[in-house]
Design a protein around this motif. Sequence first.
Motif, PDB file in Angstrom:
ATOM      1  N   LYS A 114       0.836  -1.209   0.000  1.00  0.00           N
ATOM      2  CA  LYS A 114       0.000   0.000   0.000  1.00  0.00           C
ATOM      3  C   LYS A 114       0.869   1.257   0.000  1.00  0.00           C
ATOM      4  O   LYS A 114       0.369   2.359   0.055  1.00  0.00           O
ATOM      5  CB  LYS A 114      -0.948  -0.013   1.187  1.00  0.00           C
ATOM      6  CG  LYS A 114      -1.968  -1.138   1.090  1.00  0.00           C
ATOM      7  CD  LYS A 114      -2.903  -1.123   2.274  1.00  0.00           C
ATOM      8  CE  LYS A 114      -3.986  -2.148   2.152  1.00  0.00           C
ATOM      9  NZ  LYS A 114      -3.587  -3.521   2.124  1.00  0.00           N
ATOM     10  N   GLY A 115       2.194   1.082  -0.004  1.00  0.00           N
ATOM     11  CA  GLY A 115       3.110   2.208  -0.114  1.00  0.00           C
ATOM     12  C   GLY A 115       3.362   2.978   1.164  1.00  0.00           C
ATOM     13  O   GLY A 115       3.918   4.048   1.142  1.00  0.00           O
ATOM     14  N   ASN A 116       2.972   2.436   2.305  1.00  0.00           N
ATOM     15  CA  ASN A 116       3.189   3.158   3.549  1.00  0.00           C
ATOM     16  C   ASN A 116       4.010   2.309   4.504  1.00  0.00           C
ATOM     17  O   ASN A 116       3.483   1.448   5.189  1.00  0.00           O
ATOM     18  CB  ASN A 116       1.849   3.532   4.193  1.00  0.00           C
ATOM     19  CG  ASN A 116       2.047   4.261   5.501  1.00  0.00           C
ATOM     20  OD1 ASN A 116       3.016   4.991   5.678  1.00  0.00           O
ATOM     21  ND2 ASN A 116       1.150   4.060   6.442  1.00  0.00           N
ATOM     22  N   GLY A 117       5.289   2.536   4.519  1.00  0.00           N
ATOM     23  CA  GLY A 117       6.138   1.878   5.492  1.00  0.00           C
ATOM     24  C   GLY A 117       6.406   0.419   5.201  1.00  0.00           C
ATOM     25  O   GLY A 117       6.452  -0.017   4.053  1.00  0.00           O
ATOM     26  N   LEU A 118       6.586  -0.331   6.289  1.00  0.00           N
ATOM     27  CA  LEU A 118       6.943  -1.739   6.215  1.00  0.00           C
ATOM     28  C   LEU A 118       5.872  -2.588   6.882  1.00  0.00           C
ATOM     29  O   LEU A 118       5.115  -2.092   7.721  1.00  0.00           O
ATOM     30  CB  LEU A 118       8.281  -1.965   6.932  1.00  0.00           C
ATOM     31  CG  LEU A 118       9.464  -1.136   6.452  1.00  0.00           C
ATOM     32  CD1 LEU A 118      10.627  -1.249   7.436  1.00  0.00           C
ATOM     33  CD2 LEU A 118       9.883  -1.564   5.064  1.00  0.00           C
ATOM     34  N   VAL A 119       5.829  -3.848   6.519  1.00  0.00           N
ATOM     35  CA  VAL A 119       4.939  -4.808   7.170  1.00  0.00           C
ATOM     36  C   VAL A 119       5.740  -6.058   7.474  1.00  0.00           C
ATOM     37  O   VAL A 119       6.753  -6.325   6.840  1.00  0.00           O
ATOM     38  CB  VAL A 119       3.699  -5.168   6.300  1.00  0.00           C
ATOM     39  CG1 VAL A 119       2.777  -3.964   6.152  1.00  0.00           C
ATOM     40  CG2 VAL A 119       4.118  -5.708   4.945  1.00  0.00           C
ATOM     41  N   LEU A 120       5.277  -6.830   8.442  1.00  0.00           N
ATOM     42  CA  LEU A 120       5.973  -8.068   8.738  1.00  0.00           C
ATOM     43  C   LEU A 120       5.446  -9.180   7.844  1.00  0.00           C
ATOM     44  O   LEU A 120       4.266  -9.202   7.495  1.00  0.00           O
ATOM     45  CB  LEU A 120       5.901  -8.429  10.222  1.00  0.00           C
ATOM     46  CG  LEU A 120       4.554  -8.700  10.878  1.00  0.00           C
ATOM     47  CD1 LEU A 120       4.179 -10.160  10.752  1.00  0.00           C
ATOM     48  CD2 LEU A 120       4.640  -8.341  12.340  1.00  0.00           C
ATOM     49  N   ASN A 121       6.336 -10.060   7.443  1.00  0.00           N
ATOM     50  CA  ASN A 121       5.980 -11.190   6.598  1.00  0.00           C
ATOM     51  C   ASN A 121       5.539 -12.328   7.513  1.00  0.00           C
ATOM     52  O   ASN A 121       6.375 -12.944   8.185  1.00  0.00           O
ATOM     53  CB  ASN A 121       7.191 -11.591   5.751  1.00  0.00           C
ATOM     54  CG  ASN A 121       6.906 -12.761   4.847  1.00  0.00           C
ATOM     55  OD1 ASN A 121       5.959 -13.516   5.037  1.00  0.00           O
ATOM     56  ND2 ASN A 121       7.757 -12.936   3.860  1.00  0.00           N
ATOM     57  N   THR A 122       4.248 -12.610   7.546  1.00  0.00           N
ATOM     58  CA  THR A 122       3.728 -13.611   8.479  1.00  0.00           C
ATOM     59  C   THR A 122       4.162 -15.031   8.127  1.00  0.00           C
ATOM     60  O   THR A 122       4.040 -15.924   8.947  1.00  0.00           O
ATOM     61  CB  THR A 122       2.186 -13.535   8.565  1.00  0.00           C
ATOM     62  OG1 THR A 122       1.634 -13.666   7.255  1.00  0.00           O
ATOM     63  CG2 THR A 122       1.740 -12.224   9.185  1.00  0.00           C
ATOM     64  N   LYS A 123       4.693 -15.244   6.925  1.00  0.00           N
ATOM     65  CA  LYS A 123       5.185 -16.576   6.557  1.00  0.00           C
ATOM     66  C   LYS A 123       6.562 -16.857   7.177  1.00  0.00           C
ATOM     67  O   LYS A 123       7.031 -17.986   7.164  1.00  0.00           O
ATOM     68  CB  LYS A 123       5.253 -16.709   5.038  1.00  0.00           C
ATOM     69  CG  LYS A 123       3.886 -16.683   4.371  1.00  0.00           C
ATOM     70  CD  LYS A 123       4.009 -16.897   2.885  1.00  0.00           C
ATOM     71  CE  LYS A 123       2.748 -16.813   2.095  1.00  0.00           C
ATOM     72  NZ  LYS A 123       1.503 -16.745   2.688  1.00  0.00           N
ATOM     73  N   SER A 124       7.216 -15.824   7.718  1.00  0.00           N
ATOM     74  CA  SER A 124       8.553 -15.992   8.295  1.00  0.00           C
ATOM     75  C   SER A 124       8.556 -15.869   9.815  1.00  0.00           C
ATOM     76  O   SER A 124       9.612 -15.753  10.423  1.00  0.00           O
ATOM     77  CB  SER A 124       9.499 -14.938   7.705  1.00  0.00           C
ATOM     78  OG  SER A 124       9.098 -13.636   8.099  1.00  0.00           O
ATOM     79  N   LEU A 125       7.393 -15.910  10.425  1.00  0.00           N
ATOM     80  CA  LEU A 125       7.281 -15.677  11.867  1.00  0.00           C
ATOM     81  C   LEU A 125       7.904 -16.771  12.724  1.00  0.00           C
ATOM     82  O   LEU A 125       7.813 -17.952  12.408  1.00  0.00           O
ATOM     83  CB  LEU A 125       5.798 -15.556  12.256  1.00  0.00           C
ATOM     84  CG  LEU A 125       5.141 -14.216  11.986  1.00  0.00           C
ATOM     85  CD1 LEU A 125       3.632 -14.349  12.033  1.00  0.00           C
ATOM     86  CD2 LEU A 125       5.611 -13.170  12.976  1.00  0.00           C
ATOM     87  N   GLU A 126       8.500 -16.345  13.815  1.00  0.00           N
ATOM     88  CA  GLU A 126       8.964 -17.236  14.874  1.00  0.00           C
ATOM     89  C   GLU A 126       8.970 -16.434  16.172  1.00  0.00           C
ATOM     90  O   GLU A 126       8.699 -15.236  16.173  1.00  0.00           O
ATOM     91  CB  GLU A 126      10.337 -17.823  14.559  1.00  0.00           C
ATOM     92  CG  GLU A 126      11.430 -16.787  14.285  1.00  0.00           C
ATOM     93  CD  GLU A 126      12.738 -17.426  13.861  1.00  0.00           C
ATOM     94  OE1 GLU A 126      13.512 -17.816  14.759  1.00  0.00           O
ATOM     95  OE2 GLU A 126      12.969 -17.531  12.655  1.00  0.00           O
ATOM     96  N   GLN A 127       9.277 -17.100  17.271  1.00  0.00           N
ATOM     97  CA  GLN A 127       9.285 -16.409  18.557  1.00  0.00           C
ATOM     98  C   GLN A 127      10.482 -15.459  18.646  1.00  0.00           C
ATOM     99  O   GLN A 127      11.549 -15.722  18.107  1.00  0.00           O
ATOM    100  CB  GLN A 127       9.325 -17.424  19.689  1.00  0.00           C
ATOM    101  CG  GLN A 127       8.829 -16.842  21.003  1.00  0.00           C
ATOM    102  CD  GLN A 127       8.611 -17.918  22.045  1.00  0.00           C
ATOM    103  OE1 GLN A 127       9.579 -18.413  22.600  1.00  0.00           O
ATOM    104  NE2 GLN A 127       7.361 -18.265  22.290  1.00  0.00           N
ATOM    105  N   SER A 128      10.298 -14.352  19.310  1.00  0.00           N
ATOM    106  CA  SER A 128      11.336 -13.330  19.481  1.00  0.00           C
ATOM    107  C   SER A 128      12.509 -13.855  20.303  1.00  0.00           C
ATOM    108  O   SER A 128      12.363 -14.779  21.106  1.00  0.00           O
ATOM    109  CB  SER A 128      10.737 -12.118  20.191  1.00  0.00           C
ATOM    110  OG  SER A 128      11.730 -11.159  20.478  1.00  0.00           O
TER     111      SER A 128
END
Length: 194
Positions: A114-128
């Motif tokens: 959408k051209g506004n900033g960054l988003v997290l890729n939910t396919k690459s998620l793991e625990q912090s």
Amino acid sequence: MAQLRGPGSMTGVNLLAKVYDNGVTKDGKARFVDAQIDARDQRGPGQTNLHLTSQRVTDKDGKTRYNNGAAYSTGQFEEIVKAAGPNFEPITNKDGAEIGRIYAVKANVMPSTKGNGLVLNTKSLEQSDFKVDGQTMDNQFASMKAAKEAAEAAKASRAKEAPAVEAQAEAEAPEQSIDVPLFEEAGLEEPAVG
């Protein structure tokens, strides 16, 4: 909003996903998530704004505020919750009632379509890599404040140095003769005026 530059800067970023219970779209198909770089991540220090997205909004009263939430589908939100596992902290109101949660995750980030900033890729998620607790958000604000103060101090320092550098450059500049036009010094003929 957060700035990530260079090879690998958007890979495996420790993030905090701040979600309010009422941050749901009218149709219930998406949740608004304020994802931000965890200040403890190597990319956090020095960032004056840790939010992945940040839009300046003027409300109907004319006050300026920032919207830091991006819409993630219900399925994507469930992936965030699943990846965080027990690594979350409740957000409470002044009466102590839970009104949302902060989830600690690790993911790759990418530019928003959408051209506004960054988003997290939910396919690459793991625990912090980091445990979230009651002090985590205070640390986020303290980190951004320290980075902003450092940036302002550096700007003020550059502003003080600029006149001194300019004066030194002028003092070291070779004198130019104003008696002899420059084109004669270069062996050029005076242009015809006509």
